[in-house]
Motif scaffolding. Sequence first.
Motif, PDB file in Angstrom:
ATOM      1  N   LEU A 107     -42.079 -17.916 -78.234  1.00 45.42           N
ATOM      2  CA  LEU A 107     -42.585 -16.948 -79.203  1.00 45.42           C
ATOM      3  C   LEU A 107     -42.735 -17.556 -80.592  1.00 45.42           C
ATOM      4  N   THR A 108     -43.683 -16.998 -81.334  1.00 36.32           N
ATOM      5  CA  THR A 108     -43.836 -17.360 -82.744  1.00 36.32           C
ATOM      6  C   THR A 108     -42.819 -16.551 -83.556  1.00 36.32           C
ATOM      7  N   GLU A 109     -42.630 -16.892 -84.819  1.00 34.79           N
ATOM      8  CA  GLU A 109     -41.670 -16.157 -85.646  1.00 34.79           C
ATOM      9  C   GLU A 109     -42.040 -14.680 -85.769  1.00 34.79           C
ATOM     10  N   PRO A 110     -43.316 -14.313 -86.005  1.00 33.49           N
ATOM     11  CA  PRO A 110     -43.643 -12.877 -86.045  1.00 33.49           C
ATOM     12  C   PRO A 110     -43.337 -12.172 -84.717  1.00 33.49           C
ATOM     13  N   GLN A 111     -43.530 -12.861 -83.607  1.00 34.56           N
ATOM     14  CA  GLN A 111     -43.224 -12.265 -82.303  1.00 34.56           C
ATOM     15  C   GLN A 111     -41.712 -12.097 -82.133  1.00 34.56           C
ATOM     16  N   ARG A 112     -40.943 -13.065 -82.616  1.00 33.02           N
ATOM     17  CA  ARG A 112     -39.476 -12.936 -82.557  1.00 33.02           C
ATOM     18  C   ARG A 112     -39.000 -11.753 -83.392  1.00 33.02           C
ATOM     19  N   ALA A 113     -39.652 -11.522 -84.522  1.00 30.75           N
ATOM     20  CA  ALA A 113     -39.298 -10.376 -85.372  1.00 30.75           C
ATOM     21  C   ALA A 113     -39.565  -9.067 -84.628  1.00 30.75           C
ATOM     22  N   ARG A 114     -40.674  -8.979 -83.910  1.00 31.05           N
ATOM     23  CA  ARG A 114     -40.969  -7.782 -83.114  1.00 31.05           C
ATOM     24  C   ARG A 114     -39.922  -7.606 -82.012  1.00 31.05           C
ATOM     25  N   LEU A 115     -39.522  -8.707 -81.405  1.00 29.63           N
ATOM     26  CA  LEU A 115     -38.508  -8.654 -80.363  1.00 29.63           C
ATOM     27  C   LEU A 115     -37.172  -8.165 -80.928  1.00 29.63           C
TER      28      LEU A 115
END
Length: 162
Positions: A107-115
């Motif tokens: 995952l990218t950092e924005p995707q990790r934030a959503r997670l």
Amino acid sequence: VPGPMPGPVMPGPVMPGPAQFPMALRLFLELTETQVAAIQQANADFDRLAAQRQRRMAQVQQEIADEMAKDPVDPLALGLRYAEMVSIWRFLEGEQGRLRDKVRQVLTEPQRARLRALEEALKLLPLYYEAAGVNLLAPLRGFGLAPGVARPQSEPISPEGP
């Protein structure tokens, strides 16, 4: 005199292909095809490893049953088998943790934030069930009723069932 002719050879069980990746999750995290493929591959690798260990666990369970049928029971033999079961469980638990780490690296950092937002929402689930249990919120639909969640009066139970 020849023996009976063998019947047709039936193929072994067909293993299902990889499960369809959940579309809502894919959209929520904005995953690319490459990320989805990497996640599916990592999960498939873990599933193969887990299947091997689960086969051994089934063997150990049978060995435990065999030991329990003996008279007298050999406590050392039982203890060793139970210890092996615990070892396998712990191994799989550790491997599943490493799998989650590996998948999250995709995952990218924005995707990790959503997670992380999804993880935070999950922490509220027990509170949601409590609120639904005292009718402050409506119960979840489509997942069955949680223990302690009353059926709304607008949905009587028919004689045929829910």
